[in-house]
Enzyme design. Structure first.
Site, PDB file in Angstrom:
ATOM      1  N   ASP A 197     -18.330 -32.487 -11.804  1.00 36.16           N
ATOM      2  CA  ASP A 197     -19.174 -33.636 -12.094  1.00 36.16           C
ATOM      3  C   ASP A 197     -20.628 -33.217 -12.246  1.00 36.16           C
ATOM      4  O   ASP A 197     -21.177 -32.509 -11.395  1.00 36.16           O
ATOM      5  CB  ASP A 197     -19.048 -34.678 -10.968  1.00 36.16           C
ATOM      6  CG  ASP A 197     -20.001 -35.838 -11.154  1.00 36.16           C
ATOM      7  OD1 ASP A 197     -19.800 -36.612 -12.101  1.00 36.16           O
ATOM      8  OD2 ASP A 197     -20.962 -35.942 -10.373  1.00 36.16           O
ATOM      9  N   GLU A 237     -17.194 -32.087 -17.170  1.00 31.98           N
ATOM     10  CA  GLU A 237     -17.720 -33.343 -17.682  1.00 31.98           C
ATOM     11  C   GLU A 237     -19.131 -33.110 -18.197  1.00 31.98           C
ATOM     12  O   GLU A 237     -20.048 -32.849 -17.428  1.00 31.98           O
ATOM     13  CB  GLU A 237     -17.747 -34.410 -16.577  1.00 31.98           C
ATOM     14  CG  GLU A 237     -18.251 -35.757 -17.037  1.00 31.98           C
ATOM     15  CD  GLU A 237     -19.449 -36.256 -16.248  1.00 31.98           C
ATOM     16  OE1 GLU A 237     -19.868 -37.408 -16.509  1.00 31.98           O
ATOM     17  OE2 GLU A 237     -19.975 -35.532 -15.404  1.00 31.98           O
TER      18      GLU A 237
END
Length: 513
Positions: A197, A237
Protein backbone atom coordinates in the site's frame (compact mmCIF):
# COMPACT_ATOMS: atom_id res chain seq x y z
CA UNK A 1 7.46 -12.56 -12.55
CA UNK A 2 3.97 -13.64 -13.52
CA UNK A 3 0.60 -13.79 -11.86
CA UNK A 4 -0.78 -17.08 -10.54
CA UNK A 5 -2.34 -19.36 -13.17
CA UNK A 6 -5.71 -19.46 -11.40
CA UNK A 7 -8.29 -17.62 -13.53
CA UNK A 8 -10.90 -17.29 -10.77
CA UNK A 9 -12.34 -14.01 -9.54
CA UNK A 10 -11.41 -12.32 -6.26
CA UNK A 11 -13.42 -10.08 -3.94
CA UNK A 12 -12.25 -6.81 -2.35
CA UNK A 13 -14.02 -5.87 0.87
CA UNK A 14 -13.89 -4.29 4.28
CA UNK A 15 -14.62 -7.12 6.68
CA UNK A 16 -16.94 -5.16 8.95
CA UNK A 17 -18.80 -3.38 6.13
CA UNK A 18 -19.71 -6.56 4.26
CA UNK A 19 -19.97 -9.48 6.67
CA UNK A 20 -19.76 -7.81 10.07
CA UNK A 21 -16.65 -9.75 11.06
CA UNK A 22 -14.25 -12.35 9.68
CA UNK A 23 -16.58 -15.23 10.49
CA UNK A 24 -19.35 -13.49 8.57
CA UNK A 25 -17.15 -13.00 5.51
CA UNK A 26 -16.08 -16.63 5.68
CA UNK A 27 -19.72 -17.76 5.76
CA UNK A 28 -20.45 -15.75 2.60
CA UNK A 29 -17.45 -17.19 0.78
CA UNK A 30 -17.51 -20.75 2.00
CA UNK A 31 -21.01 -21.98 1.21
CA UNK A 32 -22.94 -18.76 0.83
CA UNK A 33 -23.84 -16.62 -2.19
CA UNK A 34 -20.21 -15.62 -2.79
CA UNK A 35 -18.88 -19.17 -3.05
CA UNK A 36 -17.81 -18.72 -6.69
CA UNK A 37 -15.08 -16.29 -5.64
CA UNK A 38 -11.67 -17.90 -5.40
CA UNK A 39 -9.99 -15.25 -3.29
CA UNK A 40 -10.59 -12.22 -1.12
CA UNK A 41 -8.59 -9.10 -0.41
CA UNK A 42 -9.49 -8.21 3.16
CA UNK A 43 -8.98 -4.48 3.58
CA UNK A 44 -7.17 -3.61 6.83
CA UNK A 45 -8.47 -5.72 9.69
CA UNK A 46 -5.64 -4.76 12.04
CA UNK A 47 -5.80 -2.76 15.27
CA UNK A 48 -7.77 -0.56 14.79
CA UNK A 49 -9.84 -1.25 11.69
CA UNK A 50 -11.73 2.04 12.20
CA UNK A 51 -8.94 4.55 12.71
CA UNK A 52 -8.59 7.94 11.06
CA UNK A 53 -8.03 6.30 7.66
CA UNK A 54 -10.31 3.24 7.83
CA UNK A 55 -7.56 0.89 8.99
CA UNK A 56 -4.75 2.25 6.81
CA UNK A 57 -3.21 3.80 9.93
CA UNK A 58 -2.34 0.71 11.99
CA UNK A 59 -1.55 1.07 15.67
CA UNK A 60 -0.61 -2.63 15.65
CA UNK A 61 -0.06 -4.02 12.15
CA UNK A 62 0.53 -7.49 13.55
CA UNK A 63 -2.74 -7.93 15.45
CA UNK A 64 -6.26 -8.66 14.20
CA UNK A 65 -8.76 -6.26 15.72
CA UNK A 66 -10.58 -8.49 18.25
CA UNK A 67 -13.89 -6.92 17.25
CA UNK A 68 -13.44 -8.70 13.89
CA UNK A 69 -11.93 -11.99 15.06
CA UNK A 70 -8.48 -13.53 15.31
CA UNK A 71 -5.70 -14.84 13.07
CA UNK A 72 -7.40 -18.23 13.38
CA UNK A 73 -10.33 -16.80 11.40
CA UNK A 74 -7.99 -15.67 8.63
CA UNK A 75 -6.25 -19.05 8.62
CA UNK A 76 -9.66 -20.75 8.42
CA UNK A 77 -10.42 -18.84 5.21
CA UNK A 78 -7.12 -20.02 3.74
CA UNK A 79 -7.87 -23.58 4.85
CA UNK A 80 -11.15 -23.38 2.89
CA UNK A 81 -9.09 -22.83 -0.25
CA UNK A 82 -9.70 -19.06 -0.39
CA UNK A 83 -6.67 -17.06 -1.57
CA UNK A 84 -6.27 -14.30 1.03
CA UNK A 85 -4.72 -10.93 0.19
CA UNK A 86 -3.91 -8.36 2.88
CA UNK A 87 -2.21 -4.99 2.98
CA UNK A 88 1.37 -4.35 3.96
CA UNK A 89 1.23 -0.66 4.72
CA UNK A 90 4.81 0.24 3.87
CA UNK A 91 4.72 4.03 3.95
CA UNK A 92 3.46 4.80 7.44
CA UNK A 93 2.00 3.73 10.78
CA UNK A 94 -0.32 5.43 13.24
CA UNK A 95 1.01 8.15 15.48
CA UNK A 96 -0.58 6.08 18.28
CA UNK A 97 1.58 3.04 17.51
CA UNK A 98 3.73 1.70 20.33
CA UNK A 99 6.89 2.39 18.33
CA UNK A 100 6.12 6.05 17.65
CA UNK A 101 4.96 6.69 21.22
CA UNK A 102 8.15 5.11 22.54
CA UNK A 103 10.26 7.30 20.26
CA UNK A 104 8.42 10.42 21.45
CA UNK A 105 8.98 9.33 25.05
CA UNK A 106 12.62 8.18 24.87
CA UNK A 107 14.10 9.75 21.75
CA UNK A 108 17.57 8.38 20.90
CA UNK A 109 17.26 5.70 23.61
CA UNK A 110 14.23 4.16 21.89
CA UNK A 111 14.70 1.01 19.76
CA UNK A 112 12.48 2.84 17.24
CA UNK A 113 14.89 5.76 16.92
CA UNK A 114 15.43 6.25 13.18
CA UNK A 115 12.31 4.28 12.24
CA UNK A 116 10.34 7.43 11.38
CA UNK A 117 11.21 9.86 8.63
CA UNK A 118 12.02 13.35 9.82
CA UNK A 119 12.54 16.49 7.77
CA UNK A 120 16.29 16.59 8.35
CA UNK A 121 16.73 12.95 7.29
CA UNK A 122 15.73 14.02 3.78
CA UNK A 123 17.13 17.56 3.90
CA UNK A 124 20.16 17.48 6.21
CA UNK A 125 21.27 20.87 4.88
CA UNK A 126 17.79 22.37 4.75
CA UNK A 127 15.68 23.08 1.69
CA UNK A 128 14.01 25.98 -0.03
CA UNK A 129 10.52 26.42 -1.36
CA UNK A 130 11.34 24.84 -4.73
CA UNK A 131 12.74 21.64 -3.17
CA UNK A 132 9.86 21.24 -0.74
CA UNK A 133 7.04 21.90 -3.21
CA UNK A 134 8.57 19.50 -5.76
CA UNK A 135 7.22 16.54 -3.76
CA UNK A 136 4.07 14.93 -5.11
CA UNK A 137 1.35 14.57 -2.51
CA UNK A 138 -2.16 13.21 -3.11
CA UNK A 139 -3.58 15.62 -0.52
CA UNK A 140 -3.73 19.36 -0.05
CA UNK A 141 -0.93 21.06 1.88
CA UNK A 142 2.63 20.05 2.78
CA UNK A 143 3.72 16.55 3.92
CA UNK A 144 5.07 17.43 7.38
CA UNK A 145 3.60 17.53 10.89
CA UNK A 146 5.39 18.95 13.96
CA UNK A 147 5.74 16.61 16.95
CA UNK A 148 7.42 17.31 20.28
CA UNK A 149 9.30 14.61 22.17
CA UNK A 150 9.28 14.25 25.93
CA UNK A 151 12.75 15.82 26.12
CA UNK A 152 11.36 18.97 24.52
CA UNK A 153 12.91 18.39 21.12
CA UNK A 154 10.63 19.50 18.31
CA UNK A 155 10.73 17.47 15.11
CA UNK A 156 9.08 17.77 11.73
CA UNK A 157 7.88 14.28 10.85
CA UNK A 158 6.88 13.33 7.31
CA UNK A 159 3.14 12.65 7.10
CA UNK A 160 2.40 12.09 3.43
CA UNK A 161 -1.31 11.37 3.88
CA UNK A 162 -2.63 12.52 7.26
CA UNK A 163 -1.05 14.14 10.36
CA UNK A 164 -1.77 10.95 12.31
CA UNK A 165 -0.06 8.71 9.70
CA UNK A 166 3.67 9.03 10.37
CA UNK A 167 5.97 7.96 7.56
CA UNK A 168 8.56 5.23 7.93
CA UNK A 169 12.18 5.75 6.97
CA UNK A 170 12.18 2.60 4.87
CA UNK A 171 15.96 2.78 4.46
CA UNK A 172 16.62 2.54 8.21
CA UNK A 173 17.27 -0.86 9.84
CA UNK A 174 14.59 -0.23 12.49
CA UNK A 175 11.94 0.26 9.81
CA UNK A 176 13.18 -2.73 7.82
CA UNK A 177 12.96 -4.91 10.92
CA UNK A 178 9.40 -3.70 11.46
CA UNK A 179 8.41 -4.53 7.89
CA UNK A 180 10.12 -7.93 8.08
CA UNK A 181 8.24 -8.78 11.31
CA UNK A 182 4.94 -7.73 9.76
CA UNK A 183 5.51 -9.84 6.65
CA UNK A 184 6.28 -12.86 8.83
CA UNK A 185 3.09 -12.31 10.83
CA UNK A 186 0.95 -12.01 7.69
CA UNK A 187 2.42 -15.18 6.19
CA UNK A 188 1.84 -17.08 9.42
CA UNK A 189 -1.73 -15.82 9.54
CA UNK A 190 -2.80 -17.47 6.28
CA UNK A 191 -2.19 -14.56 3.90
CA UNK A 192 -0.97 -15.53 0.40
CA UNK A 193 -0.53 -12.12 -1.26
CA UNK A 194 0.47 -8.78 0.22
CA UNK A 195 -0.48 -5.52 -1.39
CA UNK A 196 2.23 -2.89 -0.96
CA UNK A 197 0.00 0.00 0.00
CA UNK A 198 1.21 3.50 -0.96
CA UNK A 199 4.64 2.18 -1.92
CA UNK A 200 4.95 4.83 -4.62
CA UNK A 201 5.43 7.46 -1.91
CA UNK A 202 7.73 5.48 0.37
CA UNK A 203 11.14 6.78 -0.75
CA UNK A 204 11.83 10.52 -0.55
CA UNK A 205 14.60 11.66 -2.89
CA UNK A 206 15.57 15.36 -2.99
CA UNK A 207 15.58 16.85 -6.45
CA UNK A 208 12.65 14.68 -7.61
CA UNK A 209 8.91 14.58 -6.96
CA UNK A 210 9.64 11.42 -4.90
CA UNK A 211 6.87 9.45 -6.57
CA UNK A 212 7.74 6.28 -8.48
CA UNK A 213 11.37 7.28 -8.98
CA UNK A 214 14.24 4.87 -9.76
CA UNK A 215 14.88 4.82 -6.01
CA UNK A 216 11.28 3.71 -5.48
CA UNK A 217 11.73 0.85 -7.91
CA UNK A 218 14.86 -0.25 -6.06
CA UNK A 219 12.90 -0.35 -2.82
CA UNK A 220 10.08 -2.31 -4.48
CA UNK A 221 12.59 -4.94 -5.53
CA UNK A 222 14.00 -5.09 -1.99
CA UNK A 223 10.65 -5.39 -0.20
CA UNK A 224 9.47 -7.93 -2.79
CA UNK A 225 12.50 -10.08 -2.00
CA UNK A 226 11.63 -9.89 1.72
CA UNK A 227 8.03 -10.94 0.97
CA UNK A 228 9.11 -13.80 -1.30
CA UNK A 229 11.40 -15.04 1.46
CA UNK A 230 8.25 -15.49 3.56
CA UNK A 231 6.43 -17.29 0.73
CA UNK A 232 4.21 -14.31 -0.11
CA UNK A 233 3.21 -13.00 -3.52
CA UNK A 234 3.43 -9.24 -4.05
CA UNK A 235 0.85 -6.86 -5.50
CA UNK A 236 1.85 -3.23 -6.00
CA UNK A 237 -0.69 -0.43 -5.72
CA UNK A 238 0.39 2.57 -7.79
CA UNK A 239 -1.76 5.27 -9.34
CA UNK A 240 0.54 6.67 -12.02
CA UNK A 241 1.14 7.13 -15.72
CA UNK A 242 0.64 3.83 -17.54
CA UNK A 243 4.34 3.67 -18.45
CA UNK A 244 5.20 3.44 -14.75
CA UNK A 245 2.88 0.45 -14.35
CA UNK A 246 4.72 -1.18 -17.24
CA UNK A 247 8.05 -0.44 -15.55
CA UNK A 248 7.07 -1.95 -12.21
CA UNK A 249 5.14 -4.98 -13.52
CA UNK A 250 8.24 -7.14 -14.15
CA UNK A 251 9.51 -6.52 -10.61
CA UNK A 252 6.50 -7.98 -8.77
CA UNK A 253 3.87 -10.68 -9.09
CA UNK A 254 0.87 -8.42 -9.71
CA UNK A 255 -0.01 -4.81 -10.51
CA UNK A 256 -3.38 -3.10 -10.88
CA UNK A 257 -4.93 -2.18 -14.20
CA UNK A 258 -6.20 1.23 -13.12
CA UNK A 259 -6.34 2.47 -16.73
CA UNK A 260 -9.21 0.17 -17.69
CA UNK A 261 -12.01 2.01 -15.79
CA UNK A 262 -11.46 5.50 -17.30
CA UNK A 263 -11.01 3.97 -20.76
CA UNK A 264 -14.33 2.16 -20.39
CA UNK A 265 -16.03 5.34 -19.15
CA UNK A 266 -14.60 7.24 -22.11
CA UNK A 267 -15.71 4.52 -24.53
CA UNK A 268 -19.24 4.32 -23.17
CA UNK A 269 -19.59 8.11 -23.35
CA UNK A 270 -18.16 8.53 -26.86
CA UNK A 271 -18.60 5.19 -28.61
CA UNK A 272 -14.87 5.16 -29.38
CA UNK A 273 -12.97 1.90 -28.84
CA UNK A 274 -9.54 2.74 -30.29
CA UNK A 275 -8.09 3.95 -26.96
CA UNK A 276 -9.28 0.83 -25.18
CA UNK A 277 -8.01 -1.42 -27.98
CA UNK A 278 -4.59 0.22 -27.85
CA UNK A 279 -4.41 -0.41 -24.10
CA UNK A 280 -5.34 -4.07 -24.55
CA UNK A 281 -2.33 -4.34 -26.87
CA UNK A 282 0.23 -2.92 -24.42
CA UNK A 283 -1.05 -3.49 -20.87
CA UNK A 284 0.78 -5.77 -18.42
CA UNK A 285 -0.76 -9.23 -18.31
CA UNK A 286 0.05 -9.83 -14.62
CA UNK A 287 -2.67 -7.37 -13.63
CA UNK A 288 -5.53 -7.20 -11.19
CA UNK A 289 -8.45 -5.82 -13.20
CA UNK A 290 -10.84 -3.47 -11.40
CA UNK A 291 -13.65 -1.03 -12.08
CA UNK A 292 -13.73 0.60 -8.65
CA UNK A 293 -12.01 0.16 -5.30
CA UNK A 294 -12.17 1.48 -1.75
CA UNK A 295 -10.29 4.55 -3.01
CA UNK A 296 -12.88 5.38 -5.67
CA UNK A 297 -12.42 5.09 -9.42
CA UNK A 298 -8.81 5.62 -10.41
CA UNK A 299 -8.43 7.80 -13.49
CA UNK A 300 -5.00 9.48 -13.66
CA UNK A 301 -3.40 6.27 -14.96
CA UNK A 302 -5.02 6.87 -18.34
CA UNK A 303 -3.98 10.51 -18.65
CA UNK A 304 -0.81 12.36 -19.67
CA UNK A 305 2.01 13.14 -17.24
CA UNK A 306 4.39 15.98 -17.99
CA UNK A 307 5.63 15.52 -21.54
CA UNK A 308 4.41 11.89 -21.68
CA UNK A 309 1.17 11.48 -23.65
CA UNK A 310 -1.64 9.57 -22.05
CA UNK A 311 -3.96 6.87 -23.27
CA UNK A 312 -6.45 9.73 -23.10
CA UNK A 313 -5.67 13.40 -23.69
CA UNK A 314 -6.15 16.07 -21.03
CA UNK A 315 -9.35 17.13 -22.80
CA UNK A 316 -10.63 13.56 -22.92
CA UNK A 317 -9.84 13.13 -19.23
CA UNK A 318 -11.79 16.29 -18.47
CA UNK A 319 -14.64 14.77 -20.46
CA UNK A 320 -14.61 11.66 -18.26
CA UNK A 321 -14.90 13.85 -15.14
CA UNK A 322 -17.64 15.98 -16.70
CA UNK A 323 -19.69 12.94 -17.73
CA UNK A 324 -19.32 11.48 -14.23
CA UNK A 325 -20.50 14.77 -12.75
CA UNK A 326 -23.50 14.82 -15.08
CA UNK A 327 -24.46 11.21 -14.40
CA UNK A 328 -24.20 11.65 -10.62
CA UNK A 329 -26.04 15.00 -10.56
CA UNK A 330 -22.90 16.73 -9.30
CA UNK A 331 -22.12 14.32 -6.48
CA UNK A 332 -18.82 13.08 -7.91
CA UNK A 333 -17.47 16.63 -8.28
CA UNK A 334 -18.49 17.44 -4.72
CA UNK A 335 -16.76 14.38 -3.24
CA UNK A 336 -13.60 14.27 -5.38
CA UNK A 337 -10.47 16.14 -4.28
CA UNK A 338 -7.82 17.70 -6.49
CA UNK A 339 -4.31 17.13 -5.02
CA UNK A 340 -1.91 20.00 -4.47
CA UNK A 341 -0.31 21.21 -7.72
CA UNK A 342 -2.65 19.05 -9.85
CA UNK A 343 -5.11 20.20 -12.53
CA UNK A 344 -7.80 17.61 -11.78
CA UNK A 345 -8.62 14.86 -9.26
CA UNK A 346 -6.64 11.62 -9.51
CA UNK A 347 -9.76 9.59 -8.72
CA UNK A 348 -13.53 9.93 -8.99
CA UNK A 349 -15.21 9.54 -5.64
CA UNK A 350 -18.43 7.80 -6.62
CA UNK A 351 -19.62 4.25 -7.11
CA UNK A 352 -19.17 2.83 -10.60
CA UNK A 353 -22.90 2.07 -10.80
CA UNK A 354 -23.67 5.72 -10.03
CA UNK A 355 -21.14 7.02 -12.56
CA UNK A 356 -22.96 5.03 -15.25
CA UNK A 357 -26.26 6.59 -14.24
CA UNK A 358 -27.40 3.31 -12.64
CA UNK A 359 -27.83 1.81 -16.12
CA UNK A 360 -27.77 -2.00 -15.61
CA UNK A 361 -26.83 -2.81 -19.21
CA UNK A 362 -23.92 -0.37 -19.37
CA UNK A 363 -22.78 -1.59 -15.97
CA UNK A 364 -22.85 -5.28 -16.92
CA UNK A 365 -21.10 -4.48 -20.19
CA UNK A 366 -18.28 -2.79 -18.27
CA UNK A 367 -18.12 -5.66 -15.77
CA UNK A 368 -18.06 -8.21 -18.59
CA UNK A 369 -15.12 -6.44 -20.24
CA UNK A 370 -13.32 -6.42 -16.88
CA UNK A 371 -13.95 -10.15 -16.44
CA UNK A 372 -12.85 -11.01 -19.99
CA UNK A 373 -9.60 -9.00 -19.97
CA UNK A 374 -6.50 -11.08 -19.08
CA UNK A 375 -5.41 -10.91 -15.47
CA UNK A 376 -7.11 -11.52 -12.15
CA UNK A 377 -10.56 -9.86 -11.95
CA UNK A 378 -11.32 -8.28 -8.58
CA UNK A 379 -14.81 -7.06 -7.67
CA UNK A 380 -15.23 -4.44 -4.96
CA UNK A 381 -18.03 -5.27 -2.55
CA UNK A 382 -20.00 -2.03 -3.15
CA UNK A 383 -19.73 -2.56 -6.90
CA UNK A 384 -20.83 -6.19 -6.60
CA UNK A 385 -23.85 -5.08 -4.59
CA UNK A 386 -24.72 -2.37 -7.16
CA UNK A 387 -24.27 0.28 -4.51
CA UNK A 388 -25.02 3.93 -5.14
CA UNK A 389 -23.31 7.01 -3.72
CA UNK A 390 -23.56 7.14 0.08
CA UNK A 391 -23.78 10.91 0.49
CA UNK A 392 -24.91 10.56 4.09
CA UNK A 393 -21.56 9.00 5.03
CA UNK A 394 -19.75 11.72 3.09
CA UNK A 395 -21.68 14.44 4.92
CA UNK A 396 -21.02 12.83 8.30
CA UNK A 397 -17.32 12.11 7.81
CA UNK A 398 -16.22 14.82 5.39
CA UNK A 399 -14.23 12.13 3.54
CA UNK A 400 -15.01 11.92 -0.17
CA UNK A 401 -14.00 8.28 -0.46
CA UNK A 402 -16.73 7.32 2.02
CA UNK A 403 -19.36 7.71 -0.73
CA UNK A 404 -18.11 4.34 -1.98
CA UNK A 405 -17.61 2.61 1.37
CA UNK A 406 -21.12 1.81 2.50
CA UNK A 407 -21.67 -0.29 5.63
CA UNK A 408 -24.21 -3.04 4.90
CA UNK A 409 -26.30 -4.41 7.73
CA UNK A 410 -27.73 -7.91 7.43
CA UNK A 411 -31.03 -6.78 5.91
CA UNK A 412 -29.38 -4.50 3.34
CA UNK A 413 -26.94 -7.22 2.37
CA UNK A 414 -29.68 -9.78 1.86
CA UNK A 415 -31.67 -7.37 -0.29
CA UNK A 416 -28.62 -6.42 -2.37
CA UNK A 417 -27.64 -10.05 -2.94
CA UNK A 418 -31.15 -10.70 -4.23
CA UNK A 419 -30.96 -7.85 -6.73
CA UNK A 420 -30.79 -8.71 -10.43
CA UNK A 421 -27.66 -6.62 -11.09
CA UNK A 422 -25.80 -8.37 -8.27
CA UNK A 423 -26.95 -11.80 -9.42
CA UNK A 424 -25.88 -10.97 -12.97
CA UNK A 425 -22.41 -10.09 -11.75
CA UNK A 426 -22.30 -13.35 -9.82
CA UNK A 427 -23.15 -15.04 -13.10
CA UNK A 428 -20.06 -13.45 -14.63
CA UNK A 429 -18.01 -14.56 -11.63
CA UNK A 430 -19.22 -18.14 -12.08
CA UNK A 431 -18.47 -18.02 -15.80
CA UNK A 432 -14.92 -16.73 -15.33
CA UNK A 433 -14.22 -19.08 -12.45
CA UNK A 434 -15.61 -22.30 -13.89
CA UNK A 435 -15.37 -22.08 -17.68
CA UNK A 436 -12.19 -23.76 -19.00
CA UNK A 437 -11.89 -21.35 -21.94
CA UNK A 438 -10.39 -18.75 -19.58
CA UNK A 439 -7.41 -21.01 -19.05
CA UNK A 440 -6.56 -20.78 -22.74
CA UNK A 441 -5.49 -18.08 -25.20
CA UNK A 442 -6.94 -14.56 -25.36
CA UNK A 443 -7.55 -12.50 -28.49
CA UNK A 444 -9.51 -9.35 -29.29
CA UNK A 445 -10.46 -7.18 -32.22
CA UNK A 446 -12.39 -4.04 -33.05
CA UNK A 447 -15.47 -5.01 -35.05
CA UNK A 448 -16.72 -1.78 -36.58
CA UNK A 449 -17.54 1.53 -34.85
CA UNK A 450 -17.98 1.15 -31.11
CA UNK A 451 -17.73 -2.65 -31.06
CA UNK A 452 -15.12 -4.79 -29.35
CA UNK A 453 -14.89 -8.57 -29.48
CA UNK A 454 -12.93 -10.30 -26.71
CA UNK A 455 -12.48 -14.05 -26.78
CA UNK A 456 -10.88 -17.00 -25.01
CA UNK A 457 -10.14 -20.45 -26.48
CA UNK A 458 -8.58 -23.36 -24.61
CA UNK A 459 -7.78 -25.23 -27.84
CA UNK A 460 -9.86 -28.20 -26.73
CA UNK A 461 -13.34 -27.12 -27.76
CA UNK A 462 -14.14 -24.60 -25.03
CA UNK A 463 -14.56 -20.96 -26.03
CA UNK A 464 -16.02 -17.81 -24.50
CA UNK A 465 -16.58 -14.71 -26.64
CA UNK A 466 -17.83 -11.29 -25.53
CA UNK A 467 -19.15 -8.78 -28.06
CA UNK A 468 -19.44 -5.34 -26.48
CA UNK A 469 -21.25 -2.52 -28.26
CA UNK A 470 -20.34 0.80 -26.64
CA UNK A 471 -22.86 2.90 -28.57
CA UNK A 472 -23.58 6.02 -26.44
CA UNK A 473 -27.02 5.75 -24.90
CA UNK A 474 -27.62 2.27 -26.33
CA UNK A 475 -24.96 -0.11 -24.96
CA UNK A 476 -25.37 -3.82 -25.58
CA UNK A 477 -23.44 -7.00 -24.98
CA UNK A 478 -23.58 -10.67 -25.84
CA UNK A 479 -21.54 -13.58 -24.48
CA UNK A 480 -21.41 -16.83 -26.42
CA UNK A 481 -19.78 -19.98 -25.05
CA UNK A 482 -19.03 -23.48 -26.25
CA UNK A 483 -17.91 -26.38 -24.11
CA UNK A 484 -17.48 -25.91 -20.40
CA UNK A 485 -19.88 -26.90 -17.63
CA UNK A 486 -23.01 -25.42 -19.24
CA UNK A 487 -22.43 -26.37 -22.88
CA UNK A 488 -23.24 -24.01 -25.77
CA UNK A 489 -24.95 -20.91 -24.45
CA UNK A 490 -25.65 -17.25 -25.15
CA UNK A 491 -26.08 -14.50 -22.58
CA UNK A 492 -27.26 -11.18 -24.00
CA UNK A 493 -29.05 -9.49 -21.12
CA UNK A 494 -28.79 -8.77 -17.42
CA UNK A 495 -31.52 -11.37 -16.83
CA UNK A 496 -29.55 -14.04 -18.75
CA UNK A 497 -26.50 -13.54 -16.54
CA UNK A 498 -28.61 -13.42 -13.37
CA UNK A 499 -30.09 -16.81 -14.30
CA UNK A 500 -26.59 -18.22 -14.80
CA UNK A 501 -25.68 -17.34 -11.22
CA UNK A 502 -28.26 -19.80 -9.93
CA UNK A 503 -27.05 -22.71 -12.03
CA UNK A 504 -24.65 -25.13 -10.40
CA UNK A 505 -21.87 -26.37 -12.68
CA UNK A 506 -21.60 -30.17 -12.60
CA UNK A 507 -19.25 -31.26 -9.85
CA UNK A 508 -19.01 -27.75 -8.38
CA UNK A 509 -20.33 -26.16 -5.21
CA UNK A 510 -23.75 -24.56 -5.56
CA UNK A 511 -24.18 -20.80 -5.76
CA UNK A 512 -27.11 -20.25 -3.37
CA UNK A 513 -28.93 -16.95 -3.63
Amino acid sequence: MTAPADHGVHLLAYTERLGGDLAGVRALLREGPLAAFRGVHLLPFFVPFDGDDAGFDPVDHGAVDPRLGTWDDVRALAADGVHVTADLIVNHVSADSAEFRDWLARGPQSPADGMFLTYDAVFPDGAGEREITAFYRPRLGLPFTPYQRADGARRLVWTTFMPTQVDLDVRHPAARDYLRRTLRTLAGGGVSTVRLDAVGYAVKTPGTDSFMTPQTLEFVEEITALAHAEGLQVLVEVHAHHSQQAAIAPLVDLVYDFALPPLLLHGLATGQTDRLAHWLDIRPRNAITVLDTHDGIGVIDAGPAGDRPGLLSTEEMAGVFAEAERRTAGRSALASTTPAWAAMPHQINATFFSVLGEDPVAYLLARAVQVFVPGRPQLYYVGLLAGTDDMERFARTGQGREVNRHVYDAAELAAALDGEVTRAQLGLVALRTHHPAFGGAFAFREDGPGRLVLGWDDGAGSTAVLTADLAPGAPAFAIETTGGPWGPARYASVADLAALAGRQPPGQSPLPL
